[in-house]
Design a protein around this motif. Structure first.
Motif, PDB file in Angstrom:
ATOM      1  N   PRO A   1      32.973  56.746  47.139  1.00  0.00           N
ATOM      2  CA  PRO A   1      32.784  56.291  47.630  1.00  0.00           C
ATOM      3  C   PRO A   1      34.437  55.400  48.111  1.00  0.00           C
ATOM      4  O   PRO A   1      33.889  54.321  48.622  1.00  0.00           O
ATOM      5  CB  PRO A   1      33.038  55.211  46.069  1.00  0.00           C
ATOM      6  CG  PRO A   1      32.300  55.843  44.611  1.00  0.00           C
ATOM      7  CD  PRO A   1      33.237  57.787  45.662  1.00  0.00           C
ATOM      8  N   ILE A   2      35.046  55.268  47.832  1.00  0.00           N
ATOM      9  CA  ILE A   2      36.625  54.620  48.613  1.00  0.00           C
ATOM     10  C   ILE A   2      37.135  56.276  49.251  1.00  0.00           C
ATOM     11  O   ILE A   2      37.639  57.310  48.493  1.00  0.00           O
ATOM     12  CB  ILE A   2      37.189  55.113  47.305  1.00  0.00           C
ATOM     13  CG1 ILE A   2      36.879  53.863  45.870  1.00  0.00           C
ATOM     14  CG2 ILE A   2      39.247  54.127  48.035  1.00  0.00           C
ATOM     15  CD1 ILE A   2      37.603  54.041  45.045  1.00  0.00           C
ATOM     16  N   SER A   3      36.996  55.822  50.544  1.00  0.00           N
ATOM     17  CA  SER A   3      37.447  57.156  51.024  1.00  0.00           C
ATOM     18  C   SER A   3      39.272  56.615  51.833  1.00  0.00           C
ATOM     19  O   SER A   3      39.812  55.668  51.031  1.00  0.00           O
ATOM     20  CB  SER A   3      36.874  56.820  52.408  1.00  0.00           C
ATOM     21  OG  SER A   3      36.577  55.708  53.455  1.00  0.00           O
TER      22      SER A   3
ATOM     23  N   HIS B   1      48.014  56.301  56.860  1.00  0.00           N
ATOM     24  CA  HIS B   1      48.644  56.281  57.999  1.00  0.00           C
ATOM     25  C   HIS B   1      50.397  56.817  57.797  1.00  0.00           C
ATOM     26  O   HIS B   1      50.958  56.372  56.870  1.00  0.00           O
ATOM     27  CB  HIS B   1      48.975  54.669  58.206  1.00  0.00           C
ATOM     28  CG  HIS B   1      47.883  53.688  58.210  1.00  0.00           C
ATOM     29  ND1 HIS B   1      47.231  53.284  59.477  1.00  0.00           N
ATOM     30  CD2 HIS B   1      47.229  53.480  57.529  1.00  0.00           C
ATOM     31  CE1 HIS B   1      45.840  53.051  59.228  1.00  0.00           C
ATOM     32  NE2 HIS B   1      46.048  52.925  57.899  1.00  0.00           N
TER      33      HIS B   1
ATOM     34  N   ASN C   1      42.505  55.756  54.188  1.00  0.00           N
ATOM     35  CA  ASN C   1      42.952  55.433  55.449  1.00  0.00           C
ATOM     36  C   ASN C   1      44.195  56.233  55.331  1.00  0.00           C
ATOM     37  O   ASN C   1      45.140  55.110  55.367  1.00  0.00           O
ATOM     38  CB  ASN C   1      42.945  54.687  55.788  1.00  0.00           C
ATOM     39  CG  ASN C   1      41.790  53.902  56.740  1.00  0.00           C
ATOM     40  OD1 ASN C   1      40.650  55.262  56.978  1.00  0.00           O
ATOM     41  ND2 ASN C   1      40.858  52.771  56.375  1.00  0.00           N
TER      42      ASN C   1
ATOM     43  N   THR D   1      34.141  52.311  50.516  1.00  0.00           N
ATOM     44  CA  THR D   1      35.430  51.707  51.005  1.00  0.00           C
ATOM     45  C   THR D   1      36.635  52.250  51.308  1.00  0.00           C
ATOM     46  O   THR D   1      36.287  53.649  50.540  1.00  0.00           O
ATOM     47  CB  THR D   1      35.593  49.777  50.098  1.00  0.00           C
ATOM     48  OG1 THR D   1      36.709  49.538  50.008  1.00  0.00           O
ATOM     49  CG2 THR D   1      35.699  51.033  48.207  1.00  0.00           C
ATOM     50  N   ALA D   2      37.534  51.494  51.929  1.00  0.00           N
ATOM     51  CA  ALA D   2      38.885  52.456  52.256  1.00  0.00           C
ATOM     52  C   ALA D   2      40.013  52.470  51.534  1.00  0.00           C
ATOM     53  O   ALA D   2      40.538  51.290  51.461  1.00  0.00           O
ATOM     54  CB  ALA D   2      38.957  52.461  53.347  1.00  0.00           C
ATOM     55  N   ILE D   3      40.960  53.020  50.785  1.00  0.00           N
ATOM     56  CA  ILE D   3      42.093  52.633  50.370  1.00  0.00           C
ATOM     57  C   ILE D   3      43.145  53.219  51.869  1.00  0.00           C
ATOM     58  O   ILE D   3      42.824  54.449  52.366  1.00  0.00           O
ATOM     59  CB  ILE D   3      42.296  53.302  48.677  1.00  0.00           C
ATOM     60  CG1 ILE D   3      42.013  52.991  48.351  1.00  0.00           C
ATOM     61  CG2 ILE D   3      44.093  53.290  49.358  1.00  0.00           C
ATOM     62  CD1 ILE D   3      42.384  51.599  47.550  1.00  0.00           C
ATOM     63  N   SER D   4      43.676  52.445  52.106  1.00  0.00           N
ATOM     64  CA  SER D   4      45.136  52.433  53.542  1.00  0.00           C
ATOM     65  C   SER D   4      45.951  52.972  52.913  1.00  0.00           C
ATOM     66  O   SER D   4      46.790  51.763  51.694  1.00  0.00           O
ATOM     67  CB  SER D   4      44.556  51.314  53.762  1.00  0.00           C
ATOM     68  OG  SER D   4      43.490  51.341  54.838  1.00  0.00           O
ATOM     69  N   THR D   5      46.359  53.697  53.434  1.00  0.00           N
ATOM     70  CA  THR D   5      48.562  53.724  52.719  1.00  0.00           C
ATOM     71  C   THR D   5      49.366  54.100  53.951  1.00  0.00           C
ATOM     72  O   THR D   5      48.813  55.038  55.278  1.00  0.00           O
ATOM     73  CB  THR D   5      48.680  55.745  52.262  1.00  0.00           C
ATOM     74  OG1 THR D   5      47.971  56.157  53.136  1.00  0.00           O
ATOM     75  CG2 THR D   5      47.430  55.431  50.703  1.00  0.00           C
ATOM     76  N   TYR D   6      50.746  54.010  54.130  1.00  0.00           N
ATOM     77  CA  TYR D   6      51.335  53.908  54.865  1.00  0.00           C
ATOM     78  C   TYR D   6      52.056  54.624  54.570  1.00  0.00           C
ATOM     79  O   TYR D   6      52.920  54.158  52.789  1.00  0.00           O
ATOM     80  CB  TYR D   6      51.768  52.408  55.265  1.00  0.00           C
ATOM     81  CG  TYR D   6      50.981  51.892  55.943  1.00  0.00           C
ATOM     82  CD1 TYR D   6      50.814  51.995  57.717  1.00  0.00           C
ATOM     83  CD2 TYR D   6      49.672  50.791  55.055  1.00  0.00           C
ATOM     84  CE1 TYR D   6      49.807  51.026  58.707  1.00  0.00           C
ATOM     85  CE2 TYR D   6      49.278  49.687  56.583  1.00  0.00           C
ATOM     86  CZ  TYR D   6      49.031  50.017  57.720  1.00  0.00           C
ATOM     87  OH  TYR D   6      47.766  49.631  58.279  1.00  0.00           O
ATOM     88  N   SER D   7      52.524  56.262  55.323  1.00  0.00           N
ATOM     89  CA  SER D   7      53.675  56.867  54.021  1.00  0.00           C
ATOM     90  C   SER D   7      54.605  56.886  54.892  1.00  0.00           C
ATOM     91  O   SER D   7      54.468  57.360  56.582  1.00  0.00           O
ATOM     92  CB  SER D   7      53.372  58.144  53.097  1.00  0.00           C
ATOM     93  OG  SER D   7      52.379  58.427  54.138  1.00  0.00           O
TER      94      SER D   7
ATOM     95  N   LEU E   1      51.683  60.644  49.561  1.00  0.00           N
ATOM     96  CA  LEU E   1      50.529  60.944  50.174  1.00  0.00           C
ATOM     97  C   LEU E   1      49.793  61.846  49.034  1.00  0.00           C
ATOM     98  O   LEU E   1      48.633  61.224  48.939  1.00  0.00           O
ATOM     99  CB  LEU E   1      50.717  61.472  50.773  1.00  0.00           C
ATOM    100  CG  LEU E   1      49.486  61.352  51.757  1.00  0.00           C
ATOM    101  CD1 LEU E   1      48.661  59.865  52.671  1.00  0.00           C
ATOM    102  CD2 LEU E   1      49.588  62.018  53.425  1.00  0.00           C
TER     103      LEU E   1
ATOM    104  N   SER F   1      46.509  60.714  46.648  1.00  0.00           N
ATOM    105  CA  SER F   1      44.715  61.014  46.708  1.00  0.00           C
ATOM    106  C   SER F   1      44.484  61.539  45.528  1.00  0.00           C
ATOM    107  O   SER F   1      43.292  61.586  45.969  1.00  0.00           O
ATOM    108  CB  SER F   1      45.119  62.597  47.800  1.00  0.00           C
ATOM    109  OG  SER F   1      45.907  62.198  49.026  1.00  0.00           O
TER     110      SER F   1
END
Lengths: 389, 403
Positions: A168-170, A174, A172, B127-133, B145, B149
């Protein structure tokens, strides 16, 4: 002014007439630049050997092995028959990880039972161990996901929905600063500049110290008519200038030849280089002034230079050190230079946020000189070290 | 016949013991050498162990930009915060704010929870979680990261399992369905990937080479400055005269390290709880060819130095590359062929590798035979070079004296 030129000229003369000074000042810095630039040329480790024990020996298990092999990080180098046969391979370092596929692997999957794959990796080798762990989890995770999704498809769920059901949650992700997680960018930024710093410290100690070892201090004193400041400038500035050129070449090797990330302010980077040279020289002069022999000054200088790598936080962040060590780390010019270097190359953050690092470098350029000033004056008057050896 | 054999034997024996006595006296009376031995073998190792004594980095600060502000998103943040590696700092409402915190190094990464996070999950939409590492430091990067994960994985599984259970499947079946193949990863030897446990055995191995080379370099340099090589070791110019001298020196340094190693392991390894997985006797047996080859290498290269200070400068400079080339910080597979060959002629490569395998990876002496034999090979090679260079040096001094 005349005295300054006299001493500076004498310094350049020494540089070219003594083999040792020539080798340490002019040849070896280039050798070190060449060494680090060519050592980690690949940047990312590939094809790390692992062994897979396949107790199942079916199409599915073979498919899994093929997928391990196809992952860039892994190479299936051995196929021991039993777990016991594989263990010595780990101990002798022939492989970094031992993967075991259990019996009834395919059968369990087809029956909808949960099964498992085991990876025993060498945690003692941090970098390859970590890479192998990550790659293993990714491969097994992908296979596991495909099994889950196929099951859903068989139940009549649409592929899009099946994907969303499974995950459900992918994520992204960066990756900032060093997007390819290239170890050459990471390690060489530290090693090249750290080595550069050691060269600056050692040559300054050596050039100053040889004069005291061979009782030339009085001669210097006479030339300058007793002006310590002129002696200092005359002895040190030729090296400052020379190492700035070497530093430019080092930057060239990094950013032009090797294509290191460079997102920040280039002037700040040059200022940082100059400040690193000056503060290292300042520390070198300090070591000379408190030492009783050239050997002691060199030991102090080289020790200081070598430990600065650990205190810069490149291998293990300063954040994780015990508090007294965190304070101590602030005394090393290299710590601040490296912070500035990363900020203005890889992180590319506004120069405003590097203000602390720059001012710390300025303070560390002045402070050691102030501390060693009176002792240096005494040493010059005496003309030689307390001990010859 | 008996006399004929006895005389050279007797002289060799005398020369051997004489070498040990002379070398020991010069080590004892040279303050520089004694202080190098003490400061590098114990103090330096202690400092390094203390610097890395926290072993693992916990609670790396991370900024969370919560654009959803729902119960699910708060649950997610709680879960993130509960993971050992990261700590969520004040939640920000927009990315710009989080960016400033990143610039000021208050946080090492940014996590963004998108708008409609909860709504999408309930609707079964992705939906998507965005990370900046920040990968300019690999430790922070891996922590941020990795922990995000793992949290994602658990959060996903939780949702998936609940969904299956809602369809009437029992808990166990739902769990099995969610993850048909479990990936079980066990870390061997250094189970928590601690940094001190990793680096201290490597440094202990490297220090042996560093200290012996420095000691020999300093002693040899001062003998050379004073032109005392021939007088200190009078039998050098006789036929086979270098053999007892070289063996004597190597035995002396082996004996010194036979005392130092137990102290290092007993004090540093114990204080910082770094495991030792082999017996002292095995370590001794392995280290003999290592120390021998380093001693001979030291004598061979010290003929390059004119003054005693030069050796210090040179050795400090080669210590870091030899650490890099040992293949323990960056895998040997990643080096070009040239550097692999270069690595194989430096004793510390095999020496550190064998030492780490013995003490950390639970290998038996039999399992490090490859490194052991390699070191004996290096011993032979450097022995001949050292013998030649000593002889030349002594001969030159003699000539110098005659003139």
């Amino acid at each position: 002014m005349n005295a300054f030129l006299h001493i500076a000229k004498r310094e350049v003369g020494i540089l070219f007439s003594y083999k040792t000074n020539f080798i340490f000042t002019i040849l070896l810095p280039f050798v070190s630049i060449l060494f680090f630039n060519t050592l980690l040329q690949e940047g990312v480790p590939r094809d790390l050997p692992i062994a897979v024990v396949d107790y199942d020996k079916t199409a599915v298990s073979r498919n899994l092995i093929a997928q391990f092999d196809a992952t860039p990080e892994l190479k299936v180098a051995y196929a021991p028959l039993t777990q016991k046969e594989g263990e010595p391979l780990v101990r002798t370092g022939k492989i970094y990880g031992l993967v075991t596929i259990p019996n009834h692997f395919e059968k369990d999957l087809k029956q909808g039972k949960q099964t498992k794959v085991i990876n025993q990796f060498n945690g003692n080798l941090l970098l390859p161990g970590g890479l192998i762990d990550k790659a293993f989890k990714k491969v097994v995770g992908t296979l596991s996901a495909s099994v889950n999704i196929q099951k859903q498809l068989k139940n009549g769920v649409l592929i899009k929905q099946a994907n969303a059901n499974f995950q459900p949650i992918s994520a992204n992700n960066h990756v900032l600063s060093n997007p390819f997680t290239n170890y050459s960018y990471y390690l060489n930024s530290g090693f090249l500049t750290m080595f550069f710093q050691i060269f600056v410290i050692l040559t300054t100690v050596y050039s100053f110290g040889s004069d005291f070892k061979y009782r030339k201090g009085k001669k210097l004193y006479k030339i300058s008519k007793g002006n310590t400041f002129v002696i200092l400038l005359g002895k040190v500035l030729p090296y400052t200038f020379w190492f700035f050129l070497v530093g430019l070449l080092m930057y060239f090797s990094m950013f032009v030849l090797q294509d290191f990330p460079l997102f920040g302010n280039k002037f700040a980077l040059l200022a940082g280089l100059l400040l690193l040279i000056i503060s290292s020289q300042s520390f070198a002069v300090f070591f000379i002034s408190i030492s009783k022999s050239l050997r002691q000054a060199l030991t102090l200088g080289s020790g200081f230079g070598a430990v600065s790598l650990a205190f810069s936080g490149i291998t293990f962040p300063i954040f994780g050190m015990p508090a007294p060590m965190q304070w101590l780390s602030q005394l090393f010019p290299f710590t601040h230079f490296f912070e500035l270097f990363l900020d203005q190359t890889q992180r590319g953050i506004p120069i405003f946020y590097s203000f602390y690092a720059i001012s710390a470098l300025v303070v560390l350029s002045i402070l050691p000189l102030l501390l060693g000033w009176t002792k240096l004056k005494k040493l010059l008057l005496k003309g030689e070290f307390e001990h010859r050896i | 016949m008996k006399k004929k054999l006895f005389k050279p034997y007797h002289r060799t024996r005398l020369s051997y013991w004489n070498t040990i006595a002379t070398e020991w006296d010069s080590i004892k009376s040279d303050k520089a050498v004694v202080s190098t031995f003490l400061s590098v073998t114990l103090i330096l190792l202690l400092v390094y162990a203390y610097v890395y004594s926290n072993e693992v980095i916990y609670d790396v600060p991370v900024a969370v930009v919560n654009q959803d502000v729902s119960k699910t998103s708060r649950d997610y943040i709680e879960m993130l915060n509960a993971s050992a590696g990261i700590k969520t700092m004040a939640t920000h409402t927009d990315l710009q704010e989080a960016k400033h915190a990143y610039y000021a190094k208050k946080v090492m990464g940014i996590v963004i929870i998108p708008k409609d996070f909860e709504k999408n999950i309930r609707n079964g939409r992705p939906t998507a979680i965005s990370t900046y590492s920040d990968a300019s430091n690999m430790v922070f990067y891996k922590n941020v990261l990795g922990n995000v994960s793992i949290t994602n994985g658990y959060f996903n599984a939780g949702i998936g399992i609940k969904k299956s259970m809602a369809q009437g499947k029992p808990m166990t079946a739902a769990k099995q369905n969610q993850n048909p193949i479990q990936a079980i990863s066990t870390s061997l030897f250094n189970t928590s990937s601690g940094y001190a446990t990793y680096i201290i055995p490597i440094l202990t191995g490297l220090i042996i080479q560093l200290v012996i080379l420095m000691g020999i370099g300093i002693l040899y340099g001062s003998r050379k400055e004073d032109k005392k090589i021939r007088t200190d070791f009078p039998r050098l110019l006789h036929k086979g005269g270098t053999i007892p001298v070289l063996l004597g020196k190597a035995s002396l340094y082996s004996l010194i390290f036979a005392v130092i190693i137990p102290i290092q392991i007993g004090i540093v390894f114990t204080i910082f709880s770094i495991p030792v997985r082999s017996s002292l006797l095995t370590i001794y047996a392995f280290l003999i060819p290592y120390i021998f080859s380093v001693v001979f290498l030291g004598i061979a290269i010290s003929s390059l130095f004119k003054r005693r200070e030069e050796s210090i400068v040179f050795l400090v400079l080669i210590s870091v590359p030899s650490l890099m080339l040992s293949g323990l910080s960056y895998p040997l597979e990643g080096f070009s062929h040239f550097y692999q060959v270069l690595a194989s002629v430096i004793p510390s490569t095999s020496g550190i590798e064998g030492f780490v395998k013995l003490t950390q990876m639970h290998a038996s002496l039999f399992e490090v035979t490859k490194e052991w034999l390699h070191l004996w090979g290096l011993t032979l090679i450097y022995f001949s070079i050292a013998a030649a260079s000593l002889k030349i040096r002594a001969y030159n001094e003699l000539q110098h004296l005659k003139n």
